[in-house]
Structure formats: structure tokens, C-alpha cells
Design a protein around this motif. Structure first.
Motif, PDB file in Angstrom:
ATOM      1  N   SER A 138      42.771  35.781  45.067  1.00 54.31           N
ATOM      2  CA  SER A 138      42.616  34.395  44.618  1.00 54.31           C
ATOM      3  C   SER A 138      43.124  34.346  43.171  1.00 54.31           C
ATOM      4  N   PRO A 139      43.511  33.160  42.687  1.00 53.09           N
ATOM      5  CA  PRO A 139      43.934  33.081  41.283  1.00 53.09           C
ATOM      6  C   PRO A 139      42.870  33.639  40.333  1.00 53.09           C
ATOM      7  N   ASP A 140      41.602  33.363  40.608  1.00 58.43           N
ATOM      8  CA  ASP A 140      40.539  33.869  39.726  1.00 58.43           C
ATOM      9  C   ASP A 140      40.465  35.391  39.730  1.00 58.43           C
ATOM     10  N   GLU A 141      40.571  35.976  40.900  1.00 53.84           N
ATOM     11  CA  GLU A 141      40.539  37.448  40.982  1.00 53.84           C
ATOM     12  C   GLU A 141      41.699  38.055  40.194  1.00 53.84           C
ATOM     13  N   LEU A 142      42.849  37.401  40.314  1.00 56.61           N
ATOM     14  CA  LEU A 142      44.039  37.925  39.647  1.00 56.61           C
ATOM     15  C   LEU A 142      43.902  37.806  38.121  1.00 56.61           C
ATOM     16  N   LEU A 143      43.427  36.656  37.681  1.00 56.83           N
ATOM     17  CA  LEU A 143      43.241  36.470  36.236  1.00 56.83           C
ATOM     18  C   LEU A 143      42.227  37.476  35.706  1.00 56.83           C
ATOM     19  N   ASP A 144      41.188  37.708  36.473  1.00 61.45           N
ATOM     20  CA  ASP A 144      40.165  38.674  36.094  1.00 61.45           C
ATOM     21  C   ASP A 144      40.770  40.075  35.939  1.00 61.45           C
ATOM     22  N   TYR A 145      41.607  40.421  36.885  1.00 62.66           N
ATOM     23  CA  TYR A 145      42.263  41.738  36.857  1.00 62.66           C
ATOM     24  C   TYR A 145      43.057  41.929  35.556  1.00 62.66           C
ATOM     25  N   PHE A 146      43.808  40.898  35.200  1.00 67.79           N
ATOM     26  CA  PHE A 146      44.658  41.028  34.005  1.00 67.79           C
ATOM     27  C   PHE A 146      43.854  40.838  32.716  1.00 67.79           C
ATOM     28  N   ARG A 147      42.876  39.942  32.741  1.00 69.55           N
ATOM     29  CA  ARG A 147      42.065  39.716  31.544  1.00 69.55           C
ATOM     30  C   ARG A 147      41.356  41.010  31.157  1.00 69.55           C
TER      31      ARG A 147
END
Ligand SMILES: *Cc1c(COP(=O)(O)O)cnc(C)c1O
Length: 233
Positions: A138-147
């Protein structure tokens, strides 16, 4: 001129014409992946003769059967769901795995790339479409991964960008919103992970929707049917 041969497949002339037509519509900076899954080596050769060099396959077995019998300068992109037990088998053939749909898969690719002494290039697959069955972060999971900069522990994998699909619908507004969401995700990742290098590919757009994907910032379109005709599964 006949478009179909006696077996009902597109002729080499038709495939070449489709490639030339699509390429003529792509702006500078947008590359074409010819999605050749379920099409025979002859069809791929027709596209190759027309100058196409990037091809997309979605099944490990099919890729490993085709790659050795086709020209060496083809760059194969893997675009389907990849099982971890198939990573090692496809690795020698692929120039880009576009469909990394979980962190577990990504970490397995990194470990095996290290063991094989390779650097594997990948895209993260983001899921924004309405369909439940499609794989991806999900976009949130992906942002979390990079953040959280979890990519920093990778030693043999280069994350080159993201890949996504729009909802399969006639509703153009929904398709546009999905492409925008994919591109927004890409932009956010670049903002929240400064120092992430070579993260510049946005792979989105297929036969029915690639012009719309390009207008929302796609840099890589994956086109099968509009080149090779319908697949016989
Ligand atoms: C099959 C496939 C395509 C190509 O779809 P067409 O509609 O035939 O252009 C593109 N991307 C992915 C991930 C696919 O599986």
C-alpha cells in the motif's frame, strides 16, 4: 495486407507496425516494455527486428525458457508475482524485477543477489487499484519503508523506482486518480528519503491506459496486447 497468420496470430509486419506506432507516440524519457508473456519467440523476434529491446514476462518458467533462445541484448523485465523459490532461477536473465510486492521478497532478492555476486535492479510494486487480488505494497507501507530507511540494509539490490497498475475500469476518472496516486507516492518517497540514489523510474500504463499514465508522469509503459494481439491462455 493480412494482419493475422493462419494460426490467428499477428504477423511480423503487424507487430512491427504496432511497435513503430506506439514508439512514435512516446515522449522523450518514456521507455516501452513489450509485454511478451504467452507469445512465442517468433513474435518476440518480430518486435526485436523492429528495434524493440525491452521485453516483459510474468512467469519464471516462461522467462527461463525464452531468454536463452533469444538475442543476448534483450533486456528482460520481470513483471509478475515472483515466488521466492524462483528468484535464483530468473536472476541471470533479468535486467529489472518490476514487481517486488513484499519486503520479504525484497530481502530474499538481496540475500540471493549477494550470494550470486550480482546487483539486482528492482521496482517496488505499489497497490492502489480497486481490485483486491493484486499484489503490492500500500502507499502507506511503502512510505513507511522509506521513511524508516529500511532500504539502507540492502547490500546487493538497487531500488530504481516504483511500478503500479490502475483499476481495470472504463471509468477514466478512476484510472487518472490511480495514476496520480502512484506518482504522488513516488514523489513522496523522494522527499522523505533524501540521499536515495537512482530512484527515478515510474512504471505505469498498459495497452488500454498508457497515454493517460504518461500524462501522469509514467517513465516506463508496459504494453502487450496493443503490440502482439490477444493472449491465448
Ligand atoms: C500483462 C501485463 C501487462 C500488459 O497488459 P496489456 O493490457 O496486454 O498491455 C502490463 N503489466 C503487467 C504487470 C502485466 O501483467
Amino acid at each position: 495486407m493480412e494482419h493475422l497468420d493462419t494460426a490467428g496470430n499477428y504477423t511480423a509486419v503487424t507487430i512491427a507496425a504496432n511497435i513503430h506506432h506506439i514508439k512514435s507516440t512516446l515522449p522523450d524519457g518514456v521507455e516501452l516494455v513489450a509485454v511478451s508473456k504467452f507469445h512465442p519467440a517468433e513474435a518476440i523476434m518480430a518486435a526485436y527486428q523492429a528495434g524493440q529491446r525491452i521485453f516483459g514476462e510474468s512467469r519464471a518458467q516462461e522467462l527461463t525458457a525464452k531468454a536463452p533462445v533469444l538475442p543476448d541484448d534483450i533486456r528482460w523485465h520481470f513483471i509478475g508475482h515472483l515466488q521466492r523459490n524462483k528468484i535464483r532461477q530468473i536472476m541471470p536473465h533479468v535486467s529489472l524485477i518490476e514487481s517486488v510486492d513484499s519486503e520479504r521478497l525484497l530481502n530474499a532478492i538481496d540475500r540471493i543477489s549477494g550470494e550470486e555476486g550480482r546487483i539486482t535492479r528492482v521496482l517496488m510494486q505499489v497497490h492502489v487499484a480497486a481490485e483486491e487480488t493484486k499484489f503490492g505494497f500500500s502507499p502507506d507501507e511503502l512510505l513507511d519503508y522509506f521513511r524508516n530507511r529500511r532500504f539502507e540494509k540492502l547490500t546487493a539490490t538497487h531500488i530504481c523506482g516504483i511500478m503500479g497498475m490502475a483499476t481495470n475500469t472504463d471509468n477514466n476518472a478512476r484510472v487518472a486518480a490511480d495514476f496520480q496516486a502512484i506518482h504522488d507516492c513516488f514523489t513522496r518517497i523522494r522527499e522523505i528519503a533524501p540521499g536515495l540514489r537512482g530512484f527515478d523510474i515510474v512504471s505505469m500504463g498498459m495497452s488500454d491506459d498508457y497515454p493517460m499514465a504518461i500524462s501522469h508522469g509514467s517513465t516506463l509503459v508496459r504494453v502487450g496486447t496493443a503490440i502482439f494481439g490477444h493472449r491465448q491462455y
